[in-house]
Design an enzyme around this catalytic site. Structure first.
Site, PDB file in Angstrom:
ATOM      1  N   LYS A 125       0.859  -1.197   0.000  1.00 47.51           N
ATOM      2  CA  LYS A 125       0.000   0.000   0.000  1.00 47.51           C
ATOM      3  C   LYS A 125       0.887   1.236   0.000  1.00 47.51           C
ATOM      4  O   LYS A 125       1.484   1.602   1.015  1.00 47.51           O
ATOM      5  CB  LYS A 125      -0.903   0.040   1.235  1.00 47.51           C
ATOM      6  CG  LYS A 125      -1.882   1.205   1.152  1.00 47.51           C
ATOM      7  CD  LYS A 125      -2.302   1.687   2.518  1.00 47.51           C
ATOM      8  CE  LYS A 125      -1.983   3.099   2.844  1.00 47.51           C
ATOM      9  NZ  LYS A 125      -1.964   4.104   1.836  1.00 47.51           N
ATOM     10  N   CYS A 152      13.039  11.430   7.142  1.00 46.55           N
ATOM     11  CA  CYS A 152      12.891  10.942   8.524  1.00 46.55           C
ATOM     12  C   CYS A 152      14.147  11.186   9.349  1.00 46.55           C
ATOM     13  O   CYS A 152      14.075  11.393  10.540  1.00 46.55           O
ATOM     14  CB  CYS A 152      12.548   9.457   8.505  1.00 46.55           C
ATOM     15  SG  CYS A 152      13.708   8.495   7.536  1.00 46.55           S
ATOM     16  N   VAL A 169       1.148   6.274  13.629  1.00 47.20           N
ATOM     17  CA  VAL A 169       0.526   5.192  12.852  1.00 47.20           C
ATOM     18  C   VAL A 169       1.235   3.863  13.139  1.00 47.20           C
ATOM     19  O   VAL A 169       0.600   2.811  13.208  1.00 47.20           O
ATOM     20  CB  VAL A 169       0.506   5.530  11.337  1.00 47.20           C
ATOM     21  CG1 VAL A 169       0.033   4.336  10.517  1.00 47.20           C
ATOM     22  CG2 VAL A 169      -0.399   6.726  11.079  1.00 47.20           C
ATOM     23  N   GLU A 212       8.744  16.233  15.354  1.00 42.83           N
ATOM     24  CA  GLU A 212       9.232  16.084  13.995  1.00 42.83           C
ATOM     25  C   GLU A 212       8.391  17.000  13.101  1.00 42.83           C
ATOM     26  O   GLU A 212       7.178  16.820  12.990  1.00 42.83           O
ATOM     27  CB  GLU A 212       9.049  14.634  13.559  1.00 42.83           C
ATOM     28  CG  GLU A 212       9.566  14.384  12.174  1.00 42.83           C
ATOM     29  CD  GLU A 212       9.358  12.940  11.741  1.00 42.83           C
ATOM     30  OE1 GLU A 212       8.274  12.405  11.969  1.00 42.83           O
ATOM     31  OE2 GLU A 212      10.285  12.379  11.158  1.00 42.83           O
ATOM     32  N   THR A 242       5.352   7.682  13.832  1.00 51.75           N
ATOM     33  CA  THR A 242       5.325   6.903  15.066  1.00 51.75           C
ATOM     34  C   THR A 242       3.879   6.644  15.489  1.00 51.75           C
ATOM     35  O   THR A 242       3.539   5.536  15.939  1.00 51.75           O
ATOM     36  CB  THR A 242       6.110   7.656  16.160  1.00 51.75           C
ATOM     37  OG1 THR A 242       7.482   7.707  15.724  1.00 51.75           O
ATOM     38  CG2 THR A 242       6.038   6.975  17.506  1.00 51.75           C
TER      39      THR A 242
END
Ligand code: NAD
Length: 513
Positions: free
Chosen positions: A204, A314, A261, A411, A259
């Site tokens: 996905k 990230c 999810v 973040e 984080t």
């Protein structure tokens, strides 16, 4: 910093004069449907959703919107391909041959793939051509080289009457859920080692960037990878993603994303069939610049670490810690150089930063910038959106940032750098570790003893010394703390798609065996 997306350049591109070249002039989107069992098909519901070009906010294409029923169909195909199909039963070298063919097809389609990521994710077209897409074919070749070297070991049993050995078997059907910031590379980081291991999969891609994953599925099919091995279900997280994480017939989920999810995925796995989970999550990585650093190099690394891929990385070094002896000179140079960091259209070869991926991300970044100002941080440069169309943001640098501020802890995932001063080495290490994340860290120093000490003291999965983004397919990558569980890349990734089975047989007749 200025927006270079000028009409003149657009005309040049239309005429094929500038490096946007052929791909920029032929925005034909060939694949927009789900890919299940070797065929492109509509979603069961018939629904579609828009994918938008972040350069101009225009709809690029309507994409099939999968849901739980489509995930069920894709899992059924992947399950059948795993339980009865040729892929897990082939020799490693047969799988490798098809993976090499897949890699060759990717190389033949570099421009088109780089084009898809440029219009879908706002990634620089030139960077895509020379880095992202070749990294996908390179990864296929690396793991193809490992596919025929998967073996267990003969055990030295403590009981002399027993002979024991281990087998390494593919883990089964893998659910792969990816984010939008590196649509090609992250697709490959997961799909490729899973292929080499002999797994089948349901992928996905992020709803913001579905285009290249569908194209890769087509190329895999052309290369002869059997039906049902790679299935792609496009759609949204709470529907398609949730159906994958809770599916009883999926054996492992490999996820890259936030984080928040990641936690949901782990909960769904625990509440369903206790499937194996690997999570590559968020970060708030430190770059530590020490008094003995080469200042020009440190400035370049700080800019790259924060503004490369428009800060949507990230491992971005969004907290830059500078030792007090070089702080003032570094800040001066940083501001000068940041002004030359050109923001522009993804097809402009002189641009170093394209648009943010979409409206939600664009607004989130701007609201963090506002919050930084309100919390008392000083804006050194940037801080604004650029233009009135597209999601462009100026490279932004804050100083006077303190540990309690949201811009220090959260973040942001955009071109926003926070700069902090430290005195002693201990203080620098303590500040760098003061985060819930632990993905990566950078160290700039010429002192090998200092480098060794700091490398071992930072709680993060990747340490880059006098460089940044030191990624390599051979180099395992995974987070400490809330940055994740498990590892992508290297042979560690291959092993994460394998089960270890032990087989034991008696060497002599034994009364109880
Ligand atoms: P996200 O977590 O919002 O989405 C990632 C994927 O998860 C998407 O495909 C999304 O549709 C899906 N998803 C959303 N809700 C879901 C649910 N309930 N169940 C299952 N799947 C669901 O992240 P994003 O905004 O796409 O990407 C940005 C985040 O990804 C940042 O936090 C970034 O640090 C992280 N990231 C990490 C790495 C790494 O290697 N550690 C690499 C790239 C990005």
């Amino acid at each position: 910093m200025h927006l270079q997306f000028q009409r003149e350049r657009e005309r040049e591109m239309e005429n094929g004069k500038c490096n946007g070249g052929t791909a920029a002039r032929s925005p034909v989107i060939k694949f927009t449907k789900l890919f299940i069992n070797g065929n492109f098909c509509d979603a069961v519901s018939g629904k579609t959703f828009e994918t938008v070009d972040p350069r101009n906010e225009e709809v690029i294409a309507m994409i099939a919107e999968g849901d739980k029923e489509d995930v069920d169909l894709a899992v059924k195909a992947a399950r059948f391909a795993f339980d009865h199909g040729p892929w897990p039963r082939m020799t490693g070298s047969e799988r490798a041959r098809l993976m090499h063919r897949f890699a060759d097809l990717i190389d033949q389609n570099i421009e088109e793939l780089a084009f898809l990521d440029a219009v879908d994710a706002g990634k620089l077209f030139e960077t895509g051509k020379i880095m992202d897409i070749p990294a996908v074919s390179g990864r296929l070749r690396y793991y193809a080289g490992a596919a025929d070297k998967i073996h267990g070991e003969v055990l030295k049993m403590t009981r002399p009457s027993l002979f024991g050995y281990t087998l390494k078997e593919p883990i089964g059907v893998v659910g792969i859920i990816t984010p939008w910031n590196f649509p090609s590379i992250i697709f490959a980081m997961k799909v490729v080692p899973a292929l080499a291991a002999g797994c089948t999969m349901v992928v996905k891609p992020a709803e913001q960037t579905p285009l290249s994953a569908l194209f890769y599925a087509h190329l895999a099919n052309q290369a002869g990878i059997p039906d049902g091995v790679i299935n792609v279900v496009t759609g949204f997280g709470p529907t398609v993603g949730a159906a994958i994480s809770s599916h009883m017939d999926i054996d492992k989920v490999s996820f890259t994303g936030s984080t928040e999810v990641g936690r949901k995925i782990m909960q769904a796995a625990a509440a369903s069939n206790l499937k194996d989970v690997s999570l590559e999550l968020g970060g708030k990585s430190p770059l530590l610049i020490f008094d003995d650093a080469d200042i020009d190099k440190a400035v370049d690394l700080a800019l790259l670490g924060n503004f490369y891929n428009k800060g949507e990385v990230c491992v971005a070094s969004s907290r830059v810690f500078v030792q007090e002896g070089v702080y003032n000179s570094l800040v001066k140079k940083l501001v000068e150089k940041a002004k030359d960091w050109t923001v522009g259209d993804t097809f402009d070869p002189t641009a170093r930063q394209g648009p943010q991926v979409g409206r939600r991300q664009f607004e989130k970044i701007l609201s963090y910038i506002d919050q930084g100002k309100r919390e008392g941080a000083t804006l050194l440069c940037g801080g604004n959106a650029i233009g009135d169309k597209g999601y462009y943001i100026e490279p932004t640098i804050f100083v006077d940032v303190t540990e309690d501020m949201k811009i220090y802890q959260d973040e942001i995932f955009g071109p926003v750098m926070s700069l902090m001063k430290f005195k002693t080495v201990e203080e620098g290490i303590e500040m760098a570790n003061n985060t819930r994340y632990g993905l990566a860290a950078g160290i700039v120093s010429k002192n090998i003893d200092l480098v060794n000490r700091v490398s071992r003291s930072i709680r993060a999965g990747a340490i880059w010394v006098n460089c940044y983004y030191g990624f390599d397919v051979d180099c395992p990558f995974g987070g400490y703390k809330m940055s994740g569980v498990g590892q992508d890349s290297g042979l560690e990734a291959l092993h994460s798609y394998l089960h270890v089975k032990s087989v034991v047989t008696p060497l002599h007749n034994s009364p109880w065996l």
